[in-house]
Scaffold this active site. Structure first.
Site, mmCIF file in Angstrom:
data_model
loop_
_atom_site.group_PDB
_atom_site.id
_atom_site.type_symbol
_atom_site.label_atom_id
_atom_site.label_comp_id
_atom_site.label_asym_id
_atom_site.label_seq_id
_atom_site.Cartn_x
_atom_site.Cartn_y
_atom_site.Cartn_z
ATOM 1 N N LYS A 111 -59.762 11.181 -86.549
ATOM 2 C CA LYS A 111 -59.201 10.991 -87.886
ATOM 3 C C LYS A 111 -57.697 10.741 -87.858
ATOM 4 O O LYS A 111 -57.175 9.966 -88.655
ATOM 5 C CB LYS A 111 -59.518 12.198 -88.771
ATOM 6 C CG LYS A 111 -60.993 12.297 -89.152
ATOM 7 C CD LYS A 111 -61.228 13.374 -90.196
ATOM 8 C CE LYS A 111 -62.673 13.364 -90.660
ATOM 9 N NZ LYS A 111 -62.930 14.364 -91.728
ATOM 10 N N LYS A 194 -71.835 4.746 -88.983
ATOM 11 C CA LYS A 194 -72.411 5.724 -89.895
ATOM 12 C C LYS A 194 -72.110 5.336 -91.340
ATOM 13 O O LYS A 194 -71.032 4.824 -91.654
ATOM 14 C CB LYS A 194 -71.816 7.112 -89.595
ATOM 15 C CG LYS A 194 -72.480 8.239 -90.363
ATOM 16 C CD LYS A 194 -71.895 9.583 -89.936
ATOM 17 C CE LYS A 194 -72.522 10.715 -90.736
ATOM 18 N NZ LYS A 194 -71.950 12.032 -90.374
ATOM 19 N N LYS A 197 -68.494 7.202 -97.130
ATOM 20 C CA LYS A 197 -67.907 7.096 -98.469
ATOM 21 C C LYS A 197 -66.642 6.240 -98.454
ATOM 22 O O LYS A 197 -66.231 5.729 -99.489
ATOM 23 C CB LYS A 197 -67.566 8.500 -98.992
ATOM 24 C CG LYS A 197 -68.763 9.384 -99.235
ATOM 25 C CD LYS A 197 -68.354 10.763 -99.741
ATOM 26 C CE LYS A 197 -67.980 11.683 -98.627
ATOM 27 N NZ LYS A 197 -67.767 13.079 -99.063
#
Length: 332
Positions: A111, A194, A197
């Site tokens: 991240k 994957k 959102k």
């Protein structure tokens, strides 16, 4: 007593992957365990956000829990920030967590990326707060996706370190529960990524608020390959987009990929997508409709969260008193 704890971040809209990988399983678990389901809003502060959007996202995730079948009367359903024990225990556990353990967490590296020096401390110490979320309620089982399994292992390590340091058997070793074939639903536009959102393309996912027409459109536009469906799972796994759609069909119908192939092997994707549209619309449209109904009454959602918060605080406060006594903090 076996107790489940799990939660989702209120960041952006929940999608099919969240439903099949978590919510659907939670609904089944509530009949077997004492369950605590949390909207982990403190975790959502680790990324850039707008306060007014965060508040609405908290309500939307709550609505998704209930619409999917989580019973707020039978289970404890609340938002994390309303129970101060999460933040208190986070600090205590942070004082028993070596930096070396946190340095091994791969999700922070992913991240933070190239901007690691500018990443916020909360993103780095996120796994310690996750451990506090779980251990505050002395949860025995935690349903997790593959991407959170490492964090749960850390929670187990922290629980063990705490118990050894103070010579107690206070925290249990929470067990991971990775359930079903749909633990990792992939993007409808790229079967190697994957479902997310944060993906820029809304056609990469089916949102839980999508209506029947939108669900059907996204399924029909999903990326596929020109070959008909194979006969074996081994051949299916060599074709990521095909594998993803078959996995979704299997999860929605409570069957296995092998069972789906036994029924649809040799079919062209135009026909299989038609069958998948029928299944997806029948399963997801009622959730979408119930979510939209709940979101039209914010006061009712807030009432559910307040009641859940009161129940969660009863457990958390008792455990925090015991934890403070163990570590030597004075409670005059």
């Amino acid at each position: 007593m076996n107790r489940i704890f799990s939660g989702m971040q209120p960041t952006r809209q929940l999608h099919l992957g969240n439903y099949l990988g978590a919510l659907k399983n939670w609904v089944a678990l509530q009949n077997e365990y004492e369950c605590i389901f949390c909207v982990v809003d403190l975790h959502a502060l680790t990324i850039e956000h707008k306060p007014e959007v965060l508040r609405e996202n908290i309500r939307e995730v709550t609505a998704a829990y209930v619409a999917a079948g989580i019973d707020p009367e039978k289970n404890i359903l609340f938002n994390q920030s309303t129970v101060t024990g999460h933040a208190e225990l986070n600090w205590i556990l942070a004082c028993h967590t070596p930096l070396g353990w946190l340095n091994r967490m791969t999700q922070f590296k992913e991240k933070a990326g190239k901007h690691r020096e500018n990443a916020v401390l909360g993103l780095y110490s996120y796994p310690t707060l996750m451990a506090a979320d779980i251990l505050l309620y002395k949860a025995t089982h935690v349903p997790v996706g593959e991407d959170q399994k490492q964090h749960l292992e850390l929670a187990r390590d922290i629980a063990g370190a705490f118990n050894r340091y103070y010579g107690v058997e206070f925290f249990p070793q929470p067990e991971p529960q990775i359930m079903g074939e749909a633990t990792r639903i992939m993007s409808l536009r790229d079967g190697t990524k994957k479902m997310s959102k944060s993906d820029e393309s809304d056609y990469s996912r089916i949102n839980l608020t999508d209506d029947a027409d939108t669900i059907a459109l996204k399924v029909r536009k999903a990326k596929t390959d020109p070959e008909p469906l194979p006969e074996t799972v081994e051949d299916l796994e060599k074709r990521p987009e095909a594998d993803n759609l078959v996995t979704i069909y299997a999860a929605l119908t409570d069957s296995s990929r092998a069972q789906v192939l036994a029924q649809h092997a040799g079919s062209q994707f135009s026909a299989f997508k038609g069958a998948l549209v029928d299944v997806a619309v029948s399963k997801l449209s009622p959730i979408s409709a119930e979510m939209n109904r709940l979101l039209s009454d914010k006061a009712e959602i807030d009432r559910i969260l307040k009641k859940g918060s009161d129940r969660a605080n009863e457990i958390a406060a008792k455990n925090m008193d015991a934890i403070k006594d163990i570590v030597g903090l004075l409670r005059p």
